[in-house]
Write a protein that holds these residues in place. Structure first.
Motif, short mmCIF file in Angstrom:
data_model
loop_
_atom_site.label_atom_id
_atom_site.label_comp_id
_atom_site.label_asym_id
_atom_site.label_seq_id
_atom_site.Cartn_x
_atom_site.Cartn_y
_atom_site.Cartn_z
N ARG A 230 0.83 -1.19 0.00
CA ARG A 230 0.00 0.00 0.00
C ARG A 230 0.88 1.25 0.00
O ARG A 230 1.72 1.43 0.87
CB ARG A 230 -0.92 0.01 1.23
CG ARG A 230 -1.97 -1.08 1.20
CD ARG A 230 -2.80 -1.12 2.47
NE ARG A 230 -2.07 -1.70 3.59
CZ ARG A 230 -2.62 -2.03 4.77
NH1 ARG A 230 -3.92 -1.82 4.96
NH2 ARG A 230 -1.89 -2.55 5.73
N GLY A 231 0.68 2.08 -1.01
CA GLY A 231 1.32 3.39 -1.05
C GLY A 231 2.82 3.35 -0.92
O GLY A 231 3.53 2.76 -1.75
N ASP A 259 1.67 9.20 -4.39
CA ASP A 259 0.89 10.16 -3.58
C ASP A 259 -0.31 10.68 -4.38
O ASP A 259 -1.42 10.84 -3.85
CB ASP A 259 1.77 11.33 -3.15
CG ASP A 259 2.75 10.96 -2.05
OD1 ASP A 259 2.55 9.91 -1.41
OD2 ASP A 259 3.72 11.71 -1.84
N ALA A 262 -3.02 8.09 -4.58
CA ALA A 262 -3.82 8.03 -3.35
C ALA A 262 -4.91 9.09 -3.33
O ALA A 262 -6.01 8.87 -2.80
CB ALA A 262 -2.91 8.18 -2.14
#
Length: 386
Positions: A230-231, A259, A262
Motif C-alpha cells: 500500500r502506497g 501520492d 492516493a
C-alpha cells in the motif's frame, strides 16, 4: 515445436544412477512434467518423477534441448550413460519438491489429507514442476483434487484462499500445511488464455465485488502474511527488489506519483497480482480465478492493467471504461481514470520487481525462465512514463 529431453536419474536417496538417452516430447513448455514422464515411459519403459531443470542447452523456453534431474521409481532396465556431476550439488535456494524424496513426501501428505476427508486417491499424475510451483493431479472415486506446492515467496496463497473461502469465483482450499503445500479441489473447465474482450470484461465484473468486500479485510490479510504494498510500502519494496538492476531512471518520481494515486480516492484492497486470462478457468457456465500466489494488498487498478495488457487500444478502452464505472458506483467521488493513467508505468515497475524477486529466490539453473523479464518490464515502464 517440441523438446528434446535428457534425464539425469537418481534414486530416492539422491544417489546418481546415470543418464537416459535423449528422447523427444511434443509439449514445448519446459515446466510441463507430464509429457516428460510419459515420454520416459514410452521411449525407455522407465517410471520417473521430474525434480528440476538442469539446463536448457543453447536455448531459452520453450522448446529446444532440455535436461532435467529425475528420480527413478524403480529399477532401470536400459543402459545409462555416466552422470555428469554438475547440477547435483545441494543449493540453499532449492525448493523442497525439487529434491529426491521431496515429491514423495508431499504426495504422502496430500493423500493423507484426502483420506481424512473421505476422498481417497487411487491415481496420482505429475503435471508441472519449476521454480514457481509443483503441481500433481490426484484422482479417485470421489473426484479430482490437486496438490500444489510453492516456494517461500508464494506461501501466502493459502492464507488468501482461506480468506476467500466464501467467494464463488475462487478455488476451494481443502487443506494446507503452512509451508507451501496446498490441496485444492478440482476446478472444471479450461484455462482461458484466448479469452475475448467480452470474457475479460466478465472476469473483471466477477472480480469487482470480491475486491469491494476485501477492502474491509486488508489488515487481516496483511496479518496473515499477504504482502503489504500500500502506497509508500510499494515504493520501498520496488526499490529494494530492483536494487541489483539498472532501474534508477524508472524509479525517479515514484513516491510523488503514488501520492497522487492516493488522492484519486480508490481504496486499497486484495489484488490478484497476475490477473491474465490464463489464470482464469471456465467451463461455459462459470469462471474461477486461480493462482493467487502473486497477490498482495494494494491498489485495485493493478489487476485491470494486467487484464488489459498487450490488447489493442479499442478493447482496452472498453474494458477500462467498464472497470472505472464499477468503481465510481462503489466509491462515489473517486477518480479511477486518473488512477489508471498514473499507475501504467508503475504496473510495469511492479512486474519488474516481481521478476527480480523470483531471480533472487531461486537457484541459478532455474533463472533462465525469467532472465529477460526484468529488463523487458523496465523498458515498458520507461515507455509508459514518456
Amino acid at each position: 515445436m517440441s523438446r528434446t529431453v535428457t534425464l539425469v536419474l537418481v534414486d530416492c536417496a539422491g544417489r546418481p544412477l546415470g543418464t537416459l538417452p535423449a528422447f523427444d516430447v511434443p509439449v514445448p513448455w519446459w515446466q510441463d512434467a507430464a509429457a516428460v514422464v510419459a515420454g520416459a515411459r514410452q521411449a525407455h519403459g522407465v517410471e520417473v518423477t521430474v525434480l528440476r531443470l538442469l539446463a536448457g542447452q543453447g536455448s531459452t523456453p520453450p522448446g529446444g534441448q532440455v535436461s532435467y534431474l529425475a528420480e527413478a521409481a524403480g529399477p532401470v532396465g536400459v543402459p545409462l550413460r555416466p552422470v555428469e556431476v554438475a547440477g547435483l550439488a545441494a543449493h540453499p535456494l532449492r525448493a523442497p519438491y525439487a529434491e529426491p524424496g521431496g515429491p514423495a513426501a508431499s504426495l504422502a501428505w496430500a493423500t493423507g489429507q484426502l483420506d481424512r476427508l473421505g476422498r481417497p486417491a487411487t491415481e496420482v499424475t505429475q503435471q508441472r514442476t519449476w521454480n514457481l510451483s509443483a503441481i500433481w493431479r490426484l484422482d479417485g472415486p470421489h473426484g479430482t483434487a490437486w496438490l500444489k506446492q510453492v516456494p517461500a515467496f508464494f506461501r501466502h496463497e493459502a492464507a488468501v484462499l482461506r480468506q476467500l473461502r466464501d467467494e464463488p469465483a475462487t478455488p476451494t482450499l481443502l487443506a494446507d500445511d503452512g509451508d507451501g503445500r496446498m490441496l485444492l479441489d478440482h476446478v472444471p473447465g479450461e484455462d482461458r488464455y484466448g479469452a475475448d474482450t467480452a470474457e475479460r470484461d466478465a472476469t473483471a465484473a466477477d472480480h469487482h465485488p470480491l475486491q469491494v468486500r476485501a477492502v474491509r479485510a486488508t489488515d487481516q490479510l496483511v496479518a496473515a502474511g499477504v504482502p503489504d504494498l500500500r502506497g509508500a510500502a510499494l515504493a520501498r519494496w520496488t526499490r529494494s527488489a530492483l536494487a541489483p538492476h539498472a532501474a534508477d531512471g524508472q524509479l525517479a518520481g515514484l513516491d510523488d506519483r503514488l501520492d497522487e494515486v492516493a488522492r484519486c480516492g480508490l481504496p486499497d484492497t486484495l489484488v490478484h497480482g497476475d490477473l491474465h486470462p490464463g489464470n482464469v478457468r471456465g467451463d461455459g457456465q462459470r469462471r474461477t480465478i486461480i493462482d493467487w500466489g502473486d497477490s498482495f494488498v494494494g491498489h485495485p487498478a493493478f489487476d485491470i492493467l494486467r487484464l488489459t495488457e498487450r490488447l489493442p487500444a479499442e478493447p482496452t478502452s472498453a474494458l477500462l471504461a467498464a472497470w472505472c464505472a464499477r468503481w465510481r458506483a462503489s466509491v462515489p467521488g473517486c477518480r479511477p481514470e486518473r488512477a489508471v493513467a498514473l499507475l501504467r508505468p508503475v504496473a510495469w515497475l511492479r512486474m519488474a520487481a516481481v521478476y527480480a524477486t523470483f531471480l533472487a529466490g531461486i537457484e541459478p539453473s532455474e533463472r533462465v525462465y525469467h532472465a529477460d523479464d526484468v529488463p523487458d518490464c523496465l523498458a515498458r515502464a520507461a515507455a509508459e512514463a514518456d
